[in-house]
Design a protein around this motif. Structure first.
Motif, PDB file in Angstrom:
ATOM      1  N   GLY A 135       0.790  -1.225   0.000  1.00  0.00           N
ATOM      2  CA  GLY A 135       0.000   0.000   0.000  1.00  0.00           C
ATOM      3  C   GLY A 135       0.817   1.267   0.000  1.00  0.00           C
ATOM      4  N   ASP A 182      -1.650   3.814  -1.566  1.00  0.00           N
ATOM      5  CA  ASP A 182      -2.670   3.314  -2.479  1.00  0.00           C
ATOM      6  C   ASP A 182      -3.315   2.083  -1.858  1.00  0.00           C
ATOM      7  N   SER A 195      -6.196   0.814  -2.935  1.00  0.00           N
ATOM      8  CA  SER A 195      -7.181   0.252  -3.855  1.00  0.00           C
ATOM      9  C   SER A 195      -7.028  -1.264  -3.931  1.00  0.00           C
ATOM     10  N   ARG A 196      -8.123  -1.932  -4.196  1.00  0.00           N
ATOM     11  CA  ARG A 196      -8.111  -3.391  -4.270  1.00  0.00           C
ATOM     12  C   ARG A 196      -7.133  -3.885  -5.332  1.00  0.00           C
ATOM     13  N   GLY A 197      -7.141  -3.232  -6.478  1.00  0.00           N
ATOM     14  CA  GLY A 197      -6.263  -3.654  -7.562  1.00  0.00           C
ATOM     15  C   GLY A 197      -4.795  -3.532  -7.197  1.00  0.00           C
ATOM     16  N   HIS A 198      -4.424  -2.376  -6.631  1.00  0.00           N
ATOM     17  CA  HIS A 198      -3.019  -2.182  -6.270  1.00  0.00           C
ATOM     18  C   HIS A 198      -2.578  -3.171  -5.199  1.00  0.00           C
ATOM     19  N   ASP A 226      -5.319   4.909   3.344  1.00  0.00           N
ATOM     20  CA  ASP A 226      -5.472   5.663   2.106  1.00  0.00           C
ATOM     21  C   ASP A 226      -6.742   6.497   2.223  1.00  0.00           C
ATOM     22  N   THR A 281      -9.236   6.101  -1.220  1.00  0.00           N
ATOM     23  CA  THR A 281      -9.948   4.858  -1.511  1.00  0.00           C
ATOM     24  C   THR A 281     -10.946   4.541  -0.402  1.00  0.00           C
ATOM     25  N   GLU A 315     -13.298  -0.974   0.348  1.00  0.00           N
ATOM     26  CA  GLU A 315     -12.582  -1.559  -0.784  1.00  0.00           C
ATOM     27  C   GLU A 315     -11.216  -2.083  -0.346  1.00  0.00           C
ATOM     28  N   THR A 316     -10.525  -1.302   0.467  1.00  0.00           N
ATOM     29  CA  THR A 316      -9.236  -1.743   0.995  1.00  0.00           C
ATOM     30  C   THR A 316      -9.388  -3.038   1.779  1.00  0.00           C
ATOM     31  N   ALA A 356      -9.815  -6.286  -0.123  1.00  0.00           N
ATOM     32  CA  ALA A 356      -8.581  -6.903  -0.599  1.00  0.00           C
ATOM     33  C   ALA A 356      -8.030  -7.885   0.434  1.00  0.00           C
TER      34      ALA A 356
END
Length: 327
Positions: free
Chosen positions: A82, A92, A94-97, A123, A126, A130-131, A134
């Motif tokens: 992150g 960051d 975000s789920r993708g990162h 973050d 975001t 969402e975090t 992940a």
């Protein structure tokens, strides 16, 4: 070494952890191998790293040593994701990162899972849910066994932990939080530590030796080879070289002299045995320094010394921490 449960989970870890912040940059493979072997032989299990330490170099180095030098099954491997290594030090969540970072960490570590995966910092952009999703995906997919956070303030930690507890089945309970905590930095006692205790999280203190200052080695300036002598680390150490810190270091040194131990042992024993603490994470430059830290296993501070250290290092907490009911 004594083992402790990480929060309200079944995971047990050594009550001292090994940090790898300097691995792959100032600590080469030979010194890292000596540290890991010393740690393992002392009964240590928890080793903490992050995807941004040495731009991934710390994870890569640890991965080279796991299995060949010490059994992977004996180690509790914790890493973080992150934190984005750019000049603005942004985060960051975000789920993708996060999930991409986890896959990259697993590749560098040469393993199919980590035992503890932590969000490196909050973050603010975001959505928190969402975090946290992940973390759920990482655990449900088997890529992480347990999940935690790092550097979350009190309300952020309480919100995250409560969100995970309040929803339907399938959410991963937070196991831990990693925060800076030492005799020179007791700020978490205001809100983070009460949240840890109330929510049943494990606390993993980073920089438990006050960024090295509590060892007493900076009393006459930065010695050659120390972190404080490295240009890029000067801003890291400098905040703890003021007059209030000096008084605390003097008190630690006096206590150490009275107990016939080192200031390092006194400072580390104090934080190790604070309420809510599972395992301070210690970073060392050499195996010899690490061995000195691990010798604290045999030390328990007398109550009167704990009270004296509490008093000399007590943070100033006013409203709303005091009882204002008489106003």
């Amino acid at each position: 070494m004594e083992l402790r449960h990480l929060g309200r989970t079944g995971l047990r870890v050594s009550r001292i952890g090994l940090g790898t912040l300097m691995w792959g940059r100032d600590t080469g493979e030979g010194d890292a191998a000596a540290q890991l072997k010393t740690f393992w032989e002392a009964g240590g299990t928890l080793i903490d790293t992050a995807d941004v330490y040495a731009d991934g170099g710390a994870e890569y180095l640890l991965g080279r040593l796991l299995g060949d030098l010490v059994p992977r099954r004996d180690m509790v491997v914790a890493t973080k994701a992150g934190s984005v290594p750019d000049p603005d030090r942004r985060f960051d969540g975000s789920r993708g990162h996060l999930l991409a970072a986890l896959d990259a960490s697993l590749e560098r570590l040469g393993t199919d899972h980590v035992d503890l995966w932590q969000v490196h910092a909050f973050d603010p952009v975001t959505p928190l849910e969402e975090t946290l999703q992940a973390l759920d995906i990482a655990v449900s997919s088997g890529r992480a066994r347990y999940a935690g956070v790092s550097n979350f303030c009190g309300w952020q930690l309480a919100k995250a932990a409560t969100w995970q507890l309040a929803g339907p089945g399938g959410r991963t309970r937070l196991a831990s939080t990693q925060m800076e905590y030492s005799l020179l930095q007791r700020g978490i006692e205001r809100e983070v530590l009460p949240a840890v205790l109330d929510l049943g999280l494990g606390l993993l203190p980073s920089s438990p030796l006050g960024r090295g200052v509590l060892t007493g080695k900076y009393r006459d300036g930065a010695p050659p080879g120390s972190r404080g002598a490295l240009d890029y680390m000067v801003p890291f150490v400098a905040p703890y070289l003021d007059e209030p810190a000096s008084r605390i270091v003097d008190a630690v040194t006096t206590a150490a002299d009275g107990l016939a131990v080192t200031p390092l042992e006194v400072a580390l024993a104090w934080v190790r045995d604070r309420p809510g603490v599972t395992a301070p994470v210690v970073g060392a430059r050499t195996a010899e320094q690490l061995a000195e830290a691990l010798s604290v296993e045999a030390l328990t501070l007398p109550d009167e010394i704990c009270r004296a250290l509490d008093d000399v290092s007590a943070p100033v907490h006013r409203y709303p921490d005091h009882d204002w009911s008489t106003l």
